[in-house]
Design a protein around this motif. Structure first.
Motif, PDB file in Angstrom:
ATOM      1  N   UNK A 102     -15.674   9.810  11.191  1.00  0.00           N
ATOM      2  CA  UNK A 102     -15.456   8.685  12.090  1.00  0.00           C
ATOM      3  C   UNK A 102     -13.967   8.427  12.270  1.00  0.00           C
ATOM      4  N   UNK A 103     -13.592   7.964  13.471  1.00  0.00           N
ATOM      5  CA  UNK A 103     -12.196   7.750  13.830  1.00  0.00           C
ATOM      6  C   UNK A 103     -11.859   6.268  13.835  1.00  0.00           C
ATOM      7  N   UNK A 104     -10.664   5.922  13.337  1.00  0.00           N
ATOM      8  CA  UNK A 104     -10.277   4.517  13.252  1.00  0.00           C
ATOM      9  C   UNK A 104      -8.794   4.321  13.474  1.00  0.00           C
ATOM     10  N   UNK A 105      -8.451   3.181  14.101  1.00  0.00           N
ATOM     11  CA  UNK A 105      -7.052   2.776  14.217  1.00  0.00           C
ATOM     12  C   UNK A 105      -6.578   2.182  12.890  1.00  0.00           C
ATOM     13  N   UNK A 106      -7.451   1.414  12.248  1.00  0.00           N
ATOM     14  CA  UNK A 106      -7.135   0.830  10.943  1.00  0.00           C
ATOM     15  C   UNK A 106      -8.341   0.985  10.015  1.00  0.00           C
ATOM     16  N   UNK A 107      -8.081   0.969   8.717  1.00  0.00           N
ATOM     17  CA  UNK A 107      -9.143   1.100   7.716  1.00  0.00           C
ATOM     18  C   UNK A 107      -8.976   0.020   6.665  1.00  0.00           C
ATOM     19  N   UNK A 108     -10.092  -0.606   6.325  1.00  0.00           N
ATOM     20  CA  UNK A 108     -10.112  -1.553   5.213  1.00  0.00           C
ATOM     21  C   UNK A 108     -11.005  -0.969   4.126  1.00  0.00           C
ATOM     22  N   UNK A 109     -10.426  -0.686   2.972  1.00  0.00           N
ATOM     23  CA  UNK A 109     -11.180  -0.134   1.853  1.00  0.00           C
ATOM     24  C   UNK A 109     -11.712  -1.294   1.019  1.00  0.00           C
ATOM     25  N   UNK A 110     -13.031  -1.388   0.948  1.00  0.00           N
ATOM     26  CA  UNK A 110     -13.672  -2.488   0.221  1.00  0.00           C
ATOM     27  C   UNK A 110     -14.865  -1.942  -0.555  1.00  0.00           C
ATOM     28  N   UNK A 111     -14.622  -0.888  -1.300  1.00  0.00           N
ATOM     29  CA  UNK A 111     -15.700  -0.157  -1.970  1.00  0.00           C
ATOM     30  C   UNK A 111     -16.158  -0.784  -3.278  1.00  0.00           C
ATOM     31  N   UNK A 112     -15.492  -1.853  -3.699  1.00  0.00           N
ATOM     32  CA  UNK A 112     -15.943  -2.544  -4.902  1.00  0.00           C
ATOM     33  C   UNK A 112     -15.394  -1.972  -6.185  1.00  0.00           C
ATOM     34  N   UNK A 254      -6.624   3.004 -13.642  1.00  0.00           N
ATOM     35  CA  UNK A 254      -8.074   2.895 -13.549  1.00  0.00           C
ATOM     36  C   UNK A 254      -8.600   3.178 -12.141  1.00  0.00           C
ATOM     37  N   UNK A 255      -7.693   3.468 -11.222  1.00  0.00           N
ATOM     38  CA  UNK A 255      -8.110   3.780  -9.859  1.00  0.00           C
ATOM     39  C   UNK A 255      -8.121   2.595  -8.924  1.00  0.00           C
ATOM     40  N   UNK A 256      -7.707   1.420  -9.394  1.00  0.00           N
ATOM     41  CA  UNK A 256      -7.648   0.249  -8.520  1.00  0.00           C
ATOM     42  C   UNK A 256      -6.443   0.358  -7.596  1.00  0.00           C
ATOM     43  N   UNK A 257      -6.621   0.021  -6.330  1.00  0.00           N
ATOM     44  CA  UNK A 257      -5.559   0.137  -5.341  1.00  0.00           C
ATOM     45  C   UNK A 257      -4.589  -1.038  -5.472  1.00  0.00           C
ATOM     46  N   UNK A 258      -3.317  -0.712  -5.482  1.00  0.00           N
ATOM     47  CA  UNK A 258      -2.287  -1.735  -5.614  1.00  0.00           C
ATOM     48  C   UNK A 258      -1.849  -2.200  -4.229  1.00  0.00           C
ATOM     49  N   UNK A 259      -1.970  -3.502  -3.979  1.00  0.00           N
ATOM     50  CA  UNK A 259      -1.525  -4.086  -2.709  1.00  0.00           C
ATOM     51  C   UNK A 259      -0.706  -5.337  -2.994  1.00  0.00           C
ATOM     52  N   UNK A 260      -0.086  -5.826  -1.948  1.00  0.00           N
ATOM     53  CA  UNK A 260       0.550  -7.137  -2.031  1.00  0.00           C
ATOM     54  C   UNK A 260      -0.479  -8.185  -1.616  1.00  0.00           C
ATOM     55  N   UNK A 261      -0.060  -9.422  -1.502  1.00  0.00           N
ATOM     56  CA  UNK A 261      -0.994 -10.496  -1.159  1.00  0.00           C
ATOM     57  C   UNK A 261      -1.559 -10.375   0.251  1.00  0.00           C
ATOM     58  N   UNK A 262      -0.917  -9.550   1.088  1.00  0.00           N
ATOM     59  CA  UNK A 262      -1.404  -9.358   2.458  1.00  0.00           C
ATOM     60  C   UNK A 262      -2.413  -8.215   2.562  1.00  0.00           C
ATOM     61  N   UNK A 263      -2.822  -7.644   1.441  1.00  0.00           N
ATOM     62  CA  UNK A 263      -3.835  -6.583   1.345  1.00  0.00           C
ATOM     63  C   UNK A 263      -3.370  -5.244   1.903  1.00  0.00           C
ATOM     64  N   UNK A 264      -2.100  -5.140   2.251  1.00  0.00           N
ATOM     65  CA  UNK A 264      -1.584  -3.881   2.778  1.00  0.00           C
ATOM     66  C   UNK A 264      -1.362  -2.880   1.652  1.00  0.00           C
ATOM     67  N   UNK A 265      -1.752  -1.642   1.890  1.00  0.00           N
ATOM     68  CA  UNK A 265      -1.416  -0.564   0.963  1.00  0.00           C
ATOM     69  C   UNK A 265      -0.050  -0.024   1.354  1.00  0.00           C
ATOM     70  N   UNK A 266       0.380   1.037   0.718  1.00  0.00           N
ATOM     71  CA  UNK A 266       1.655   1.661   1.054  1.00  0.00           C
ATOM     72  C   UNK A 266       1.588   2.486   2.334  1.00  0.00           C
ATOM     73  N   UNK A 267       0.385   2.630   2.913  1.00  0.00           N
ATOM     74  CA  UNK A 267       0.209   3.371   4.167  1.00  0.00           C
ATOM     75  C   UNK A 267      -0.050   2.396   5.300  1.00  0.00           C
ATOM     76  N   UNK A 268       0.689   2.511   6.372  1.00  0.00           N
ATOM     77  CA  UNK A 268       0.550   1.613   7.515  1.00  0.00           C
ATOM     78  C   UNK A 268      -0.858   1.696   8.107  1.00  0.00           C
ATOM     79  N   UNK A 269      -1.460   0.536   8.315  1.00  0.00           N
ATOM     80  CA  UNK A 269      -2.787   0.493   8.922  1.00  0.00           C
ATOM     81  C   UNK A 269      -3.928   0.660   7.946  1.00  0.00           C
ATOM     82  N   UNK A 270      -3.623   0.772   6.652  1.00  0.00           N
ATOM     83  CA  UNK A 270      -4.645   0.894   5.618  1.00  0.00           C
ATOM     84  C   UNK A 270      -4.563  -0.330   4.701  1.00  0.00           C
ATOM     85  N   UNK A 271      -5.711  -0.972   4.506  1.00  0.00           N
ATOM     86  CA  UNK A 271      -5.768  -2.190   3.697  1.00  0.00           C
ATOM     87  C   UNK A 271      -6.836  -2.033   2.617  1.00  0.00           C
TER      88      UNK A 271
END
Length: 310
Positions: A102-112, A254-271
């Motif tokens: 699937x194709x996306x402009x932005x991705x939100x990872x919320x896999x738990x 442990x595999x947890x993604x590190x973000x700031x308070x704005x939920x942004x990852x180090x990759x643009x458009x990925x949260x």
């Protein structure tokens, strides 16, 4: 691969993902939720009695269903699929699953919570890098004149198998359903290649060998068989969060993604949102908050990109 480009693809159908979907869809964004049915901390909860607005409490599954109903009401799409990989460097970004890509402009990872990942196959960790691989396009060149096996379902495994025909001696595709579900053009190319064999109604039980993979034990139509194999490419959703996300995102041990308070990852458009994030508290309320912020930031990003293109 589907040609439709979604504004937001959310990986995960828990409280963080569904909240993000509600906010995204209400903002007239094309939103797709990819999730595994009946998996997640919320639906496993016998009773939730600390979520605001429900003084009598309710079952976790009931709360999850209400959130899902609301997301669908505003136009979000939901597909039951297993995440295999994410290509964050392509434009648009590609989410690879056992159903399709699937194709996306932005991705939100919320896999738990990372411990919700599927269990490994026996021998998978032992032979990782020694014949076990998750990527045929990465390791295909090493399979020249070798017997390879692939396990999984969908367009991703079909395309990977087709790529291997340039190198491998024999290619056996093991599918755990009655047929390999992929685009007709890809399927026809596979069945018309003498190197390829598709085995349906099969389940990988174990991977064995000495220093390198030598055999795979597969249950075919309820009968266990030992099959010679030099490589086992797995598309079963058995990757841990660390294996899935560390290729592009900053993660902790442990595999947890590190973000700031704005939920942004180090990759643009990925949260990242919810329990998949590195944080001190994991509750339904904090997941909902994360989902709200992630969706809002994704919407801002998309609108800024549209303005640049105008």
């Amino acid at each position: 691969m589907k040609n439709k480009i979604y504004d937001i693809i959310i990986v995960g159908g828990g409280p963080a993902g569904l909240t993000a979907a509600i906010y995204g869809a209400r903002a007239n964004m094309n939103v797709l939720i990819l999730h595994k049915e009946n998996v997640g901390s919320l639906i496993s909860a016998h009773k939730i009695d600390n979520y605001p607005g429900f003084p009598e409490g309710l079952k976790g599954k009931e709360l999850n269903n209400l959130m899902k109903e609301q997301a669908l009401k505003y136009g979000a799409e939901i597909i039951n699929a297993t995440l295999l990989d994410i290509d964050v460097y392509s434009t648009p970004k590609i989410i690879k699953t056992d159903k399709d890509n699937f194709l996306a402009k932005t991705i939100i990872i919320a896999t738990g919570w990372s411990k919700n990942n599927s269990k490994k196959i026996k021998g998978e960790e032992e032979f990782l890098g020694k014949g076990v691989s998750y990527c045929a396009t990465c390791d295909g060149a090493f399979t020249k004149n070798l017997d390879v096996t692939l396990f999984g379902q969908g367009e991703e495994i079909a395309e990977e198998a087709l790529f291997l025909t340039k190198y491998s001696k024999t290619i056996k595709i093991f599918v755990n359903e009655k047929e390999l579900k992929c685009h007709k053009k890809t399927y026809d190319a596979l069945i018309n290649n003498e190197k390829v064999e598709i085995i349906t109604n099969s389940e990988l039980i174990k991977i064995t060998g000495n220093d390198f993979v030598e055999k795979v034990i597969v249950k075919i139509n309820n009968e266990e068989k030992e099959i010679k194999a030099d490589y086992a490419f797995l598309y079963l959703g058995t990757k841990s969060s660390l294996e899935l996300f560390s290729t592009f995102a900053n993660v902790d041990q442990n595999g947890y993604i590190i973000t700031k308070d704005d939920m942004k990852t180090n990759i643009e458009g990925i949260y990242a949102a919810g329990d998949v994030r590195e944080k001190s508290l994991r509750q339904v309320t904090t997941a909902v908050s994360d989902g709200t912020i992630a969706a809002t930031e994704a919407i801002k990003y998309i609108l800024k990109q549209k303005k640049k293109e105008a």
